[in-house]
Design an enzyme around this catalytic site. Structure first.
Site, PDB file in Angstrom:
ATOM      1  N   SER A  76       0.706  -1.231   0.076  1.00 37.97           N
ATOM      2  CA  SER A  76      -0.049  -0.030   0.051  1.00 37.97           C
ATOM      3  C   SER A  76       0.837   1.338   0.045  1.00 37.97           C
ATOM      4  O   SER A  76       0.157   2.454   0.024  1.00 37.97           O
ATOM      5  CB  SER A  76      -0.924   0.105   1.191  1.00 37.97           C
ATOM      6  OG  SER A  76      -2.132  -0.817   1.104  1.00 37.97           O
ATOM      7  N   ALA A 132     -11.000  -8.169   1.643  1.00 29.62           N
ATOM      8  CA  ALA A 132     -11.883  -8.763   2.550  1.00 29.62           C
ATOM      9  C   ALA A 132     -13.090  -9.852   2.164  1.00 29.62           C
ATOM     10  O   ALA A 132     -13.325 -10.897   2.719  1.00 29.62           O
ATOM     11  CB  ALA A 132     -12.511  -7.900   3.630  1.00 29.62           C
ATOM     12  N   TYR A 178     -10.670   1.770   5.636  1.00 31.55           N
ATOM     13  CA  TYR A 178      -9.515   1.316   4.564  1.00 31.55           C
ATOM     14  C   TYR A 178     -10.210   0.522   3.334  1.00 31.55           C
ATOM     15  O   TYR A 178     -10.921  -0.648   3.615  1.00 31.55           O
ATOM     16  CB  TYR A 178      -8.500   0.595   5.236  1.00 31.55           C
ATOM     17  CG  TYR A 178      -7.349   0.867   4.421  1.00 31.55           C
ATOM     18  CD1 TYR A 178      -6.205   1.961   4.461  1.00 31.55           C
ATOM     19  CD2 TYR A 178      -6.756  -0.382   3.794  1.00 31.55           C
ATOM     20  CE1 TYR A 178      -5.077   1.766   4.020  1.00 31.55           C
ATOM     21  CE2 TYR A 178      -5.493  -0.299   3.087  1.00 31.55           C
ATOM     22  CZ  TYR A 178      -4.693   0.772   3.132  1.00 31.55           C
ATOM     23  OH  TYR A 178      -3.655   0.900   2.574  1.00 31.55           O
ATOM     24  N   SER A 179      -9.959   0.929   2.272  1.00 32.42           N
ATOM     25  CA  SER A 179     -10.365   0.418   1.204  1.00 32.42           C
ATOM     26  C   SER A 179      -9.542   0.288  -0.117  1.00 32.42           C
ATOM     27  O   SER A 179      -9.199   1.330  -0.837  1.00 32.42           O
ATOM     28  CB  SER A 179     -11.576   1.013   0.762  1.00 32.42           C
ATOM     29  OG  SER A 179     -12.220   0.706  -0.595  1.00 32.42           O
ATOM     30  N   ASN A 180      -9.026  -0.842  -0.273  1.00 34.09           N
ATOM     31  CA  ASN A 180      -8.282  -1.246  -1.681  1.00 34.09           C
ATOM     32  C   ASN A 180      -9.108  -0.930  -2.861  1.00 34.09           C
ATOM     33  O   ASN A 180      -8.492  -0.283  -3.882  1.00 34.09           O
ATOM     34  CB  ASN A 180      -7.845  -2.726  -1.523  1.00 34.09           C
ATOM     35  CG  ASN A 180      -6.578  -2.744  -0.490  1.00 34.09           C
ATOM     36  OD1 ASN A 180      -5.536  -2.033  -0.604  1.00 34.09           O
ATOM     37  ND2 ASN A 180      -6.865  -3.601   0.402  1.00 34.09           N
ATOM     38  N   GLY A 324       2.817  -0.925   4.258  1.00 26.82           N
ATOM     39  CA  GLY A 324       2.158  -1.958   3.091  1.00 26.82           C
ATOM     40  C   GLY A 324       2.333  -3.317   3.152  1.00 26.82           C
ATOM     41  O   GLY A 324       3.391  -4.008   3.789  1.00 26.82           O
TER      42      GLY A 324
END
Length: 386
Positions: A76, A132, A178-180, A324
């Site tokens: 990240s 997730a 938190y969002s990828n 990350g």
């Protein structure tokens, strides 16, 4: 995978003006031993620099010693680079940070109210994290899905669909999560606004101007890591279950949210370029470092995290950076805004249960990060849950 750490300020000991290589080498070796693998680090203090590696590149018999210049997936930390491009495009008039994302990518998100670009950058968009959903239980050490699906190829739009198939945790701007997935969307935005691939824009706008000679974003249809590198592993912490080598993960799963491959030296150079005017104007950097309280102990801006430490002579000093999880490789990187103090640390085993001695691991990590940022005479460090 690809998560943000929790970092809380702590008191520091007496000042140390110069880097003490012997102290740093000892701390790095102790930390690497606790990870069960290898660790790489580079510290910069004013005009001084120190780098080293400890441990072996892999767990195989006859493995070679790790080297400071070994490549790793920086996870990240990639988000800081993607955010810098978005800020550049804002400065060029190609977009406005407060534009709803649907103005540029209509229909991509299946919501009545589109989040803004700023909210995607800041993780306040309320977009569920696809990781997730695709790998439930991974953070608790269940590697079943990872072992089965880590080589699956996805288009970015498919990753977005996986994430947005879940109910949003909150309306845009009403919380922090938190969002990828949000950064996958930002990667698509960069491509839509420039007409080029994200790989091209990272190379032209970030890697080349910052002089990152050993950094690249792999092609999404590829697997593996080019050049000398430590082998990334994921572990459940169960001594009866073998460590899982994730070198050959599909790079399409990492992409804009965490796919860049780099070195600890290049990561330090990136944040130097980010803060010295090479990549962002002073106004853009100020915008990126307008942090909000996330409730995690790790404040967040636009692709940047912030933590304050009580260093000698500078109580509450702000350090910016990111952490990350690059599928096995773990990276933490923090920097003072004046460029005087920098550390990037990476290790190659992600133990989902906190390593054999979690307390000792946390203390060793804290001591190393604090010594790098506050001086080698300091005794305690950040409380970091990576």
């Amino acid at each position: 995978m690809l998560t943000a750490a929790q970092v809380a300020p702590a008191a520091a000991g007496p000042p140390q003006d110069d880097l003490d290589a012997a102290v740093l080498e000892e701390q790095l070796a102790a930390f690497a031993e606790l990870t069960g693998g290898s660790a790489l680090a580079e510290v910069r203090d004013g005009g001084e620099s120190w780098s080293d590696a400890a441990g072996l590149r892999s767990l195989e018999d006859g493995a070679r010693p790790a080297r400071p210049g070994d490549r790793v997936r920086i996870g990240s930390v990639t988000k800081s680079m993607v955010a810098a491009i978005v800020l550049q495009l804002d400065g060029e008039g190609e977009l406005d940070l407060d534009d709803p994302i649907g103005d540029h990518l209509p229909g991509l998100l299946p919501y009545e109210e589109d989040p803004t670009i700023r909210q995607l950058l800041q993780h306040t968009a309320g977009v569920p994290d696809w990781v997730a959903v695709a790998y439930p239980g991974l953070d608790e050490g269940d590697l079943t899905g990872l072992r089965e699906d880590y080589q699956n190829h996805y288009r970015p739009e498919e990753l977005v669909a996986i994430g947005t198939g879940e109910t949003p945790p909150f309306d845009p701007g009403e919380g922090w999560s938190y969002s990828n997935t949000g950064y996958v969307v930002l990667g698509l935005l960069i491509e839509e606004r420039t007409g080029h691939t994200l790989r091209h824009e990272l190379r032209e706008r970030i890697f080349e101007p910052a002089g990152l000679d050993d950094t690249y974003l792999p092609r999404p249809d590829s697997n593996g890591i080019r050049g000398a590198h430590s082998v990334p592993y994921v572990s459940t912490g169960d001594p009866d279950e073998p460590y899982f080598d994730v070198t050959e993960v599909s790079n399409s799963q990492l992409g804009a949210s965490g796919g860049v491959v780099s070195t600890v030296h290049d990561v330090n150079d990136f944040y130097t370029a980010l803060t010295d005017g090479t990549l962002l104007t002073a106004a853009q950097l100020a915008e990126a470092t307008r942090f909000i309280d996330t409730g995690t102990g790790f404040d967040y801006g636009l692709g940047l995290g912030g933590v304050r430490l009580d260093c000698p002579g500078a109580p509450g000093q702000l350090f910016i950076g990111h952490v990350g999880d690059g599928m096995g490789h773990q990276t933490q990187t923090f920097h003072s805004l004046d460029g005087e103090h920098r550390i990037t640390l990476s290790w190659n085993i992600d133990d989902k249960h906190g390593y054999t001695d979690p307390a000792a691991f946390g203390q060793a990590l804290n001591d190393l990060l604090t010594a790098g940022l506050c001086g080698t005479g300091t005794g305690t460090g950040t409380d970091t849950d990576a």
